[in-house]
Design a protein around this motif. Sequence first.
Motif, PDB file in Angstrom:
ATOM      1  N   GLY A 179     -34.078 -48.475 -12.038  1.00 29.40           N
ATOM      2  CA  GLY A 179     -33.783 -48.936 -13.389  1.00 29.40           C
ATOM      3  C   GLY A 179     -32.881 -48.002 -14.171  1.00 29.40           C
ATOM      4  O   GLY A 179     -32.013 -48.450 -14.932  1.00 29.40           O
ATOM      5  N   ARG A 180     -33.085 -46.703 -13.989  1.00 34.02           N
ATOM      6  CA  ARG A 180     -32.272 -45.733 -14.730  1.00 34.02           C
ATOM      7  C   ARG A 180     -30.783 -45.895 -14.418  1.00 34.02           C
ATOM      8  O   ARG A 180     -29.931 -45.697 -15.296  1.00 34.02           O
ATOM      9  CB  ARG A 180     -32.741 -44.317 -14.391  1.00 34.02           C
ATOM     10  CG  ARG A 180     -32.030 -43.224 -15.150  1.00 34.02           C
ATOM     11  CD  ARG A 180     -32.637 -41.865 -14.834  1.00 34.02           C
ATOM     12  NE  ARG A 180     -31.701 -40.797 -15.070  1.00 34.02           N
ATOM     13  CZ  ARG A 180     -31.869 -39.537 -14.692  1.00 34.02           C
ATOM     14  NH1 ARG A 180     -32.992 -39.190 -14.054  1.00 34.02           N
ATOM     15  NH2 ARG A 180     -30.960 -38.622 -14.930  1.00 34.02           N
ATOM     16  N   ALA A 181     -30.465 -46.290 -13.181  1.00 34.43           N
ATOM     17  CA  ALA A 181     -29.056 -46.461 -12.801  1.00 34.43           C
ATOM     18  C   ALA A 181     -28.426 -47.678 -13.469  1.00 34.43           C
ATOM     19  O   ALA A 181     -27.203 -47.781 -13.555  1.00 34.43           O
ATOM     20  CB  ALA A 181     -28.951 -46.595 -11.280  1.00 34.43           C
ATOM     21  N   TYR A 182     -29.245 -48.619 -13.955  1.00 34.86           N
ATOM     22  CA  TYR A 182     -28.750 -49.821 -14.621  1.00 34.86           C
ATOM     23  C   TYR A 182     -28.751 -49.687 -16.142  1.00 34.86           C
ATOM     24  O   TYR A 182     -28.296 -50.581 -16.839  1.00 34.86           O
ATOM     25  CB  TYR A 182     -29.621 -51.022 -14.234  1.00 34.86           C
ATOM     26  CG  TYR A 182     -29.440 -51.492 -12.817  1.00 34.86           C
ATOM     27  CD1 TYR A 182     -28.725 -52.645 -12.526  1.00 34.86           C
ATOM     28  CD2 TYR A 182     -29.998 -50.791 -11.760  1.00 34.86           C
ATOM     29  CE1 TYR A 182     -28.568 -53.087 -11.223  1.00 34.86           C
ATOM     30  CE2 TYR A 182     -29.855 -51.218 -10.444  1.00 34.86           C
ATOM     31  CZ  TYR A 182     -29.131 -52.360 -10.186  1.00 34.86           C
ATOM     32  OH  TYR A 182     -28.971 -52.795  -8.898  1.00 34.86           O
ATOM     33  N   THR A 183     -29.268 -48.577 -16.646  1.00 38.93           N
ATOM     34  CA  THR A 183     -29.467 -48.426 -18.082  1.00 38.93           C
ATOM     35  C   THR A 183     -28.229 -47.947 -18.806  1.00 38.93           C
ATOM     36  O   THR A 183     -27.978 -48.317 -19.957  1.00 38.93           O
ATOM     37  CB  THR A 183     -30.634 -47.452 -18.340  1.00 38.93           C
ATOM     38  OG1 THR A 183     -31.825 -48.024 -17.786  1.00 38.93           O
ATOM     39  CG2 THR A 183     -30.830 -47.178 -19.820  1.00 38.93           C
ATOM     40  N   GLY A 184     -27.425 -47.101 -18.162  1.00 34.79           N
ATOM     41  CA  GLY A 184     -26.284 -46.510 -18.848  1.00 34.79           C
ATOM     42  C   GLY A 184     -26.744 -45.528 -19.907  1.00 34.79           C
ATOM     43  O   GLY A 184     -27.820 -44.938 -19.817  1.00 34.79           O
ATOM     44  N   ARG A 185     -25.931 -45.352 -20.922  1.00 33.46           N
ATOM     45  CA  ARG A 185     -26.289 -44.458 -22.023  1.00 33.46           C
ATOM     46  C   ARG A 185     -27.447 -45.065 -22.818  1.00 33.46           C
ATOM     47  O   ARG A 185     -27.367 -46.206 -23.254  1.00 33.46           O
ATOM     48  CB  ARG A 185     -25.068 -44.258 -22.926  1.00 33.46           C
ATOM     49  CG  ARG A 185     -25.302 -43.370 -24.145  1.00 33.46           C
ATOM     50  CD  ARG A 185     -23.985 -43.167 -24.885  1.00 33.46           C
ATOM     51  NE  ARG A 185     -24.170 -42.409 -26.117  1.00 33.46           N
ATOM     52  CZ  ARG A 185     -24.361 -42.976 -27.304  1.00 33.46           C
ATOM     53  NH1 ARG A 185     -24.382 -44.294 -27.421  1.00 33.46           N
ATOM     54  NH2 ARG A 185     -24.513 -42.226 -28.379  1.00 33.46           N
ATOM     55  N   LEU A 186     -28.514 -44.297 -23.006  1.00 30.49           N
ATOM     56  CA  LEU A 186     -29.713 -44.828 -23.646  1.00 30.49           C
ATOM     57  C   LEU A 186     -29.845 -44.312 -25.074  1.00 30.49           C
ATOM     58  O   LEU A 186     -29.773 -43.112 -25.331  1.00 30.49           O
ATOM     59  CB  LEU A 186     -30.957 -44.423 -22.844  1.00 30.49           C
ATOM     60  CG  LEU A 186     -32.310 -44.887 -23.392  1.00 30.49           C
ATOM     61  CD1 LEU A 186     -32.390 -46.414 -23.393  1.00 30.49           C
ATOM     62  CD2 LEU A 186     -33.446 -44.282 -22.570  1.00 30.49           C
ATOM     63  N   THR A 187     -30.051 -45.240 -26.003  1.00 31.93           N
ATOM     64  CA  THR A 187     -30.282 -44.906 -27.409  1.00 31.93           C
ATOM     65  C   THR A 187     -31.584 -45.567 -27.856  1.00 31.93           C
ATOM     66  O   THR A 187     -31.851 -46.714 -27.499  1.00 31.93           O
ATOM     67  CB  THR A 187     -29.134 -45.425 -28.300  1.00 31.93           C
ATOM     68  OG1 THR A 187     -27.895 -44.881 -27.842  1.00 31.93           O
ATOM     69  CG2 THR A 187     -29.352 -45.018 -29.751  1.00 31.93           C
ATOM     70  N   VAL A 188     -32.368 -44.843 -28.631  1.00 33.24           N
ATOM     71  CA  VAL A 188     -33.622 -45.383 -29.163  1.00 33.24           C
ATOM     72  C   VAL A 188     -33.448 -45.618 -30.659  1.00 33.24           C
ATOM     73  O   VAL A 188     -33.036 -44.712 -31.392  1.00 33.24           O
ATOM     74  CB  VAL A 188     -34.798 -44.415 -28.917  1.00 33.24           C
ATOM     75  CG1 VAL A 188     -36.105 -45.032 -29.429  1.00 33.24           C
ATOM     76  CG2 VAL A 188     -34.911 -44.059 -27.446  1.00 33.24           C
ATOM     77  N   ARG A 189     -33.761 -46.825 -31.106  1.00 36.04           N
ATOM     78  CA  ARG A 189     -33.654 -47.172 -32.530  1.00 36.04           C
ATOM     79  C   ARG A 189     -35.021 -47.602 -33.052  1.00 36.04           C
ATOM     80  O   ARG A 189     -35.704 -48.426 -32.430  1.00 36.04           O
ATOM     81  CB  ARG A 189     -32.660 -48.315 -32.738  1.00 36.04           C
ATOM     82  CG  ARG A 189     -31.242 -47.996 -32.311  1.00 36.04           C
ATOM     83  CD  ARG A 189     -30.549 -47.061 -33.271  1.00 36.04           C
ATOM     84  NE  ARG A 189     -29.158 -46.841 -32.875  1.00 36.04           N
ATOM     85  CZ  ARG A 189     -28.295 -46.113 -33.559  1.00 36.04           C
ATOM     86  NH1 ARG A 189     -28.672 -45.539 -34.691  1.00 36.04           N
ATOM     87  NH2 ARG A 189     -27.056 -45.963 -33.134  1.00 36.04           N
ATOM     88  N   GLU A 190     -35.417 -47.040 -34.166  1.00 38.50           N
ATOM     89  CA  GLU A 190     -36.668 -47.447 -34.795  1.00 38.50           C
ATOM     90  C   GLU A 190     -36.507 -48.829 -35.420  1.00 38.50           C
ATOM     91  O   GLU A 190     -35.467 -49.150 -35.994  1.00 38.50           O
ATOM     92  CB  GLU A 190     -37.069 -46.438 -35.876  1.00 38.50           C
ATOM     93  CG  GLU A 190     -37.429 -45.057 -35.332  1.00 38.50           C
ATOM     94  CD  GLU A 190     -38.654 -45.066 -34.442  1.00 38.50           C
ATOM     95  OE1 GLU A 190     -39.472 -46.004 -34.562  1.00 38.50           O
ATOM     96  OE2 GLU A 190     -38.789 -44.159 -33.607  1.00 38.50           O
ATOM     97  N   ILE A 191     -37.558 -49.650 -35.312  1.00 40.55           N
ATOM     98  CA  ILE A 191     -37.517 -50.973 -35.936  1.00 40.55           C
ATOM     99  C   ILE A 191     -38.635 -51.146 -36.954  1.00 40.55           C
ATOM    100  O   ILE A 191     -38.685 -52.162 -37.662  1.00 40.55           O
ATOM    101  CB  ILE A 191     -37.590 -52.105 -34.891  1.00 40.55           C
ATOM    102  CG1 ILE A 191     -38.902 -52.046 -34.103  1.00 40.55           C
ATOM    103  CG2 ILE A 191     -36.388 -52.036 -33.967  1.00 40.55           C
ATOM    104  CD1 ILE A 191     -39.105 -53.263 -33.211  1.00 40.55           C
ATOM    105  N   GLY A 192     -39.543 -50.187 -37.029  1.00 39.65           N
ATOM    106  CA  GLY A 192     -40.659 -50.260 -37.965  1.00 39.65           C
ATOM    107  C   GLY A 192     -41.360 -48.919 -38.010  1.00 39.65           C
ATOM    108  O   GLY A 192     -40.722 -47.877 -37.874  1.00 39.65           O
TER     109      GLY A 192
END
Length: 507
Positions: free
Chosen positions: A196-209
């Motif tokens: 899965g990591r190879a399909y993710t590309g650059r990973l960003t985490v965004r808060e939604i709540g």
Amino acid sequence: MIPVLYKQQMRDLDAHMSQALHIPSLLLMENAAFGITTAIYERFGTDASVIALCGTGNNGGDGFAAARQLAAKGCDVRVMLVGKPDELRGDAAINAAFFGERITEITDEAAAHAHLKNLNGCVVIDALFGVGLSRDITGLYAVVISLLNDSGAYTVACDIASGIDADTGAVRSTAVRADETVTFGCVKPGHLLFPGRAYTGRLTVREIGVSDGFDLGGMYAVTDSIKLTRRKADTHKGSFGRLACVAGSQGMSGAGLLCAGAALRAGAGLVTAGVPASLQSVFSARNPESLTFALDEFAGSLSEHCTDGLDRLLEGKTALAAGPGIGTGNGAAVAVRHMLGHYHIRKVVDADALNIIAQDISVLHEAVGDIVLTPHPAEFSRLCGHSRDEIQKDPLRYTHEFATKYGVTLLLKGATTIVTNGAQTAFVTAGTPGMARGGSGDVLTGVIGGLMCGGIEGGMCGFDAAVYGAYICGKAGEAAANALGELSMTAGDTLSHIADVTKAMTA
């Protein structure tokens, strides 16, 4: 550190925000969409020609909402739905209604080929499936994903690349190869675990709540925010522990030298290498900063009569690093069983010692102390009795079960390293393919041993030492690769860059 949640935990968190914290689900979807919008707008501005490629679930709703927000910013936006609008429900249907008849429906392979054949220069929002995917992808969706992967578009995955199992990282028959993934609230294991990591590309985490009052559990991803504490001015070598390093045999002295050297670089106050007597002069000459202790030997390896020497070596020690290069003969087996069953101190066990344990796993039930085991996948397969293929399909399950059953910290080495003691789990993604060579594990063992003694005053517990050790070695390996290239770097080069990493980590 970033929290990591399984997909069911993420569902529970969404429900908690909606029900307990009274955040409307439509607002959560809008916030998720802002994460996608921000990532695309920051990278491309209004020059982006955007296609929101949506499925009929809530992930598709995120895509429709992001498309509306990007259109409001002045981007050229098109929306495509794999399915029909009357299949949409709830918040997804509300967000899709904005586009009305402007939605391009993809309901067969001919339409998929017509609209997805060549997307060079376009930005595609992959909003086909979210983290809840629990089946293999077949039929029209498989065709759509294949065309998208071949289209030449820059793909931004919404929450997770469609086709990746959020809990295991497995590919469910096929998956989108994202250039970038924007995930919501927390990271999921599938972002971190291969493939899965190879399909993710650059990973960003965004808060939604917000997660007030919700138990996020004990899984997290290690980030560059982790630090080491600066040493106090009024300390001495005794403040940073005494490590015994039992390693080496005839023809395998290098493993012990790397281990002892790495322990010193990781902060141990005093390192004593316990080695077969005939190797004592080799260790003294090659690694003068560490002490040596001669153990009873037979033909260049530990003998079955080495236990009295081990008792003298371990007297007053803070921690033990054992296994690199000791061989798997009868004497080494006696030594490993003795070291596990005696000395209530912190211990890190690797290499040949792990193969000895695998011959009689029951020795772990009699082990004492705070123990870290550091196998690579083949060694872990021998330890737990499952094939490497089985482990690769669900490494979290097998490492968690093993650590819980035997009361140890288990560090499973790999491109993504997993560290767990059953109650806590950490993912370490630092590292480079250049570290895939002999000696890298010996360096890791030494670093963990050194941190158990003196990475900070009083040393670290086994779990923390394993997490920090994996991170430090990974970053040192990256530095070695940057300096020398992945092809030519050695484990010794990783060792030589540890100081650069620990210096940068020291607050």
